[in-house]
Every structure is written in C-alpha cells, then in structure tokens.
Design an enzyme around this catalytic site. Structure first.
Site, short mmCIF file in Angstrom:
data_model
loop_
_atom_site.label_atom_id
_atom_site.label_comp_id
_atom_site.label_asym_id
_atom_site.label_seq_id
_atom_site.Cartn_x
_atom_site.Cartn_y
_atom_site.Cartn_z
N LYS A 84 0.82 -1.22 0.00
CA LYS A 84 0.00 0.00 0.00
C LYS A 84 0.85 1.28 0.00
O LYS A 84 0.47 2.28 -0.58
CB LYS A 84 -0.96 -0.01 1.19
CG LYS A 84 -2.02 -1.11 1.10
CD LYS A 84 -2.99 -1.04 2.25
CE LYS A 84 -3.93 -2.22 2.19
NZ LYS A 84 -5.01 -2.11 3.17
N ASP B 127 -10.65 2.62 2.33
CA ASP B 127 -10.99 2.02 3.64
C ASP B 127 -11.92 2.93 4.45
O ASP B 127 -12.81 2.44 5.15
CB ASP B 127 -9.71 1.74 4.44
CG ASP B 127 -9.05 0.44 3.99
OD1 ASP B 127 -9.72 -0.38 3.33
OD2 ASP B 127 -7.85 0.24 4.29
P1 NAP Z 1 -1.63 -3.66 12.11
O1 NAP Z 1 -1.20 -2.44 11.37
O2 NAP Z 1 -0.66 -4.77 12.26
O3 NAP Z 1 -2.13 -3.20 13.59
C1 NAP Z 1 -2.50 -4.16 14.55
C2 NAP Z 1 -3.06 -3.48 15.80
O4 NAP Z 1 -3.45 -4.51 16.72
C3 NAP Z 1 -2.05 -2.60 16.53
O5 NAP Z 1 -2.74 -1.55 17.15
C4 NAP Z 1 -1.47 -3.58 17.57
O6 NAP Z 1 -0.96 -2.94 18.70
C5 NAP Z 1 -2.72 -4.35 17.95
N1 NAP Z 1 -2.40 -5.68 18.49
C6 NAP Z 1 -2.05 -6.78 17.78
N2 NAP Z 1 -1.83 -7.81 18.62
C7 NAP Z 1 -2.03 -7.35 19.89
C8 NAP Z 1 -1.97 -7.93 21.19
N3 NAP Z 1 -1.64 -9.21 21.36
N4 NAP Z 1 -2.23 -7.16 22.24
C9 NAP Z 1 -2.59 -5.88 22.09
N5 NAP Z 1 -2.68 -5.25 20.88
C10 NAP Z 1 -2.40 -5.99 19.79
O7 NAP Z 1 -2.91 -4.32 11.45
P2 NAP Z 1 -4.09 -3.57 10.63
O8 NAP Z 1 -3.76 -3.58 9.18
O9 NAP Z 1 -4.40 -2.28 11.30
O10 NAP Z 1 -5.29 -4.63 10.80
C11 NAP Z 1 -5.88 -4.87 12.07
C12 NAP Z 1 -7.06 -5.85 11.93
O11 NAP Z 1 -8.07 -5.27 11.12
C13 NAP Z 1 -6.71 -7.18 11.25
O12 NAP Z 1 -7.38 -8.20 11.95
C14 NAP Z 1 -7.26 -7.04 9.84
O13 NAP Z 1 -7.64 -8.28 9.28
C15 NAP Z 1 -8.49 -6.17 10.09
N6 NAP Z 1 -8.89 -5.36 8.91
C16 NAP Z 1 -10.18 -5.48 8.47
C17 NAP Z 1 -10.58 -4.71 7.38
C18 NAP Z 1 -12.00 -4.85 6.87
O14 NAP Z 1 -12.24 -4.48 5.72
N7 NAP Z 1 -12.94 -5.31 7.68
C19 NAP Z 1 -9.69 -3.82 6.76
C20 NAP Z 1 -8.38 -3.72 7.25
C21 NAP Z 1 -7.99 -4.50 8.33
P3 NAP Z 1 0.59 -2.46 18.76
O15 NAP Z 1 0.64 -1.14 18.03
O16 NAP Z 1 0.87 -2.35 20.20
O17 NAP Z 1 1.41 -3.52 18.06
#
Ligand code: NAP
Length: 285
Positions: A69, A105
């Site tokens: 991206k 998004d």
């Molecule tokens: P990302 O950039 O990797 O961010 C992950 C987030 O989750 C961060 O805030 C991280 O905190 C937190 N996290 C992960 N594991 C954790 C744990 N064990 N304890 C506490 N906090 C934790 O991922 P992303 O791209 O934002 O995506 C996040 C989720 O959204 C995914 O499940 C993805 O599949 C979903 N998503 C859905 C859509 C949709 O269209 N519905 C679109 C995009 C994403 P830290 O900063 O502390 O690491």
C-alpha cells in the site's frame, strides 16, 4: 470474453487469501459486464518497477493489498485526499496514461456503519478506537470526518501518539486504566486490533458502563461475530460486523474500472460468507 474488456486485479504478496476476486466477479456477473478480475502475486523485489510501469501491465487498475500500500502510494502520479492523509493507497486506476491512487478504507468503514446502524453518527459525537495500526488510521479519519472526537487506546502508546499527532486535537490518547470511565461517555466503540480474530485471544473488556444507545463495531470479520460483538449483543447494544467494511471498500474501484456503481447486497454477503465457511472446512480437513 471480449478481447478489449477491462482487466483488473488484486496485487499483494501473498494474495491467495484475498476475497476481492469473489466480490468483483460477483458484480461483473450480476451487472452482465465484460471484464475480468484476478489475483496477482507480486514478488517484493519486482514491486516498485511493476507499479512504475503499470501502464504496460495490461490492467486498467487494481486493488493493492499488504505489503504494497505504501509502495503504490509512492509510485502514483496523483493520489486522492484520503490516500494522502493515510499515506497508503489500496485502489489504483490508469487514466490517460497516469496512475491515480486512492484509499477506500474510510469509505468502506462509513458505508458499513451507515447501512448497518443508520443514524449512528447522530447518537453522540464521541468514539473509542482500540488499536493504532494501518486500519485504525482509516477508522480514525472516518470518525473525524463525521465530526466525532476519538479516544484512542493502544498497547504501544507511542504508536497511538504518532497516529494522534497526525490528526490533531480531535484524537486523544489514553491509558487502558481510563477505559471504564471513558466508556460511559461514548456513542461508538471500534475494535481495530487483531484481538478476537480466529486463533487470537478475545478482547477482555467490560462493556457495562456504555450507554444503552451505543454502537459496537469490530473490523475483524473472521469470525463474523467476534467475542466483542457477542458481548455487545448480550448487553443489548447495536452491533456492526467487519464484513461490511470489506464489501463497501470495493465499491469505488469497481466503478472506476468497469463503469458501473455496484451495490452491497445480502446475496453478496452470503457468497463471501460461504467462501469463509469453505476456508474453515479446509482448515479442519
Ligand atoms: P496492524 O497495522 O498490524 O495493527 C495491529 C493493531 O493490533 C495494533 O494496534 C497492535 O498494537 C494491535 N495488536 C495486535 N496484537 C495485539 C496484542 N496481542 N495485544 C494488544 N494489541 C495488539 O494491522 P491492521 O492492518 O491495522 O489490521 C488490524 C485488523 O483489522 C486485522 O485483523 C485485519 O484483518 C483487520 N482489517 C479489516 C478490514 C476490513 O475491511 N474489515 C480492513 C483492514 C484490516 P501495537 O501497536 O501495540 O502492536
């Protein structure tokens, strides 16, 4: 298929789990349009050159997914306001030989809430967002665009601070100890962390302080009803699942490439859900 029919694709690495082809192929069939939509697995060392010479790919445009991206963002000739604010592009289109990038998004998140909980942005003007990753950026931007103030919580406070600084005074960063107090004041609670995703721990949060009129939404959509959404439903709160965001974010790209504005329907939802159920069965096999 017609030789000059528009071709689009989802580009990522890996890309085999993307559900975008199911969505776009369903729409092509529904609206009886000539065109195709494929998966394109692009090796990291080839990514930049590919986007820079996109006009020779034979594609009219594409969805861009992880991990490209930001690469796509830097290779576009022009990006829209949302992509600029988020620093990431998830939809590209060729127009007059120029590569235009956008990020859908925010559109997807708002479209999902508007159809799943109509009037959600009139209930109140304060939100809680959990998480500060890539998806959280789009969610925060979306909530601000509807005039809400955002209370942001994240495991890594520094990351939350960076996100908040990007958006200014409408976003306030908190410690998790403040959550019960802030829950009393909000009209919407959004989980953008991977908590609750299949194979990940459930989010441990007590929603009882929330006003009864509040909405709870999770952008995780596998499983469709995450433990957080189940908790909210038992508490009698309105809930919106994460599948709607995935489906709605696809609308602008399809319209750009194939010239028809598609609808998110119950039929499309059930087709994608069926595919998710298949994946689950294959995983068990
Ligand atoms: P990302 O950039 O990797 O961010 C992950 C987030 O989750 C961060 O805030 C991280 O905190 C937190 N996290 C992960 N594991 C954790 C744990 N064990 N304890 C506490 N906090 C934790 O991922 P992303 O791209 O934002 O995506 C996040 C989720 O959204 C995914 O499940 C993805 O599949 C979903 N998503 C859905 C859509 C949709 O269209 N519905 C679109 C995009 C994403 P830290 O900063 O502390 O690491």
């Amino acid at each position: 298929m017609m030789e000059n029919a528009p071709r689009a694709a989802v580009i990522g690495w890996p890309v085999k789990h993307s559900r975008s082809p199911i969505i776009h192929r369903h729409w092509l069939k529904t609206y009886d349009l000539a065109g195709s939509y494929d998966r394109l697995a692009l090796e990291p060392e080839k990514a930049e050159a590919f986007f820079r010479s996109f006009s020779s790919s034979g594609l009219v445009g594409a969805n861009v997914t992880i991990p490209y991206k930001e690469t796509a963002f830097s290779c576009c000739d022009e990006v829209d306001e949302t992509a600029r604010v988020l620093g990431a592009v998830n939809t590209i289109v060729l127009k007059d030989g120029r590569l235009l990038g956008s990020n859908t998004d925010e559109f997807g998140f708002l479209g999902s809430l508007d159809s799943g909980a109509p009037g959600w942005d009139e209930i109140g003007k304060t939100a809680i967002v959990l998480g500060a990753g890539g998806a959280a950026r789009a969610v925060v931007w979306a909530l601000l665009s509807r005039g809400l103030t955002v209370h942001l919580f994240n495991r890594t406070r520094k990351r939350a601070k960076v996100l908040a600084d990007r958006f200014g005074s409408g976003v306030q960063v908190h410690e998790f100890d403040d959550l019960p107090t802030i829950l009393k004041t909000v009209s919407i609670f959004v989980n953008t962390t991977s908590f609750g995703m299949e194979g990940q721990p459930a989010l441990d949060v007590d929603l009882s302080p929330m006003p009864g009129s509040a909405v709870v939404t999770d952008i995780v959509y596998v499983p469709l009803e995450t433990p957080l959404l189940a908790l909210a439903r038992h508490r009698g709160l309105q809930t919106v699942d994460g599948l709607g965001m995935l489906l709605h974010q696809a609308i602008p790209g399809f319209e750009l490439w194939f010239g028809h504005r598609p609808q998110v329907t119950a039929e499309l939802r059930s087709i994608v859900l069926e595919d998710m159920a298949w994946d689950e069965k294959l995983g068990e096999a």
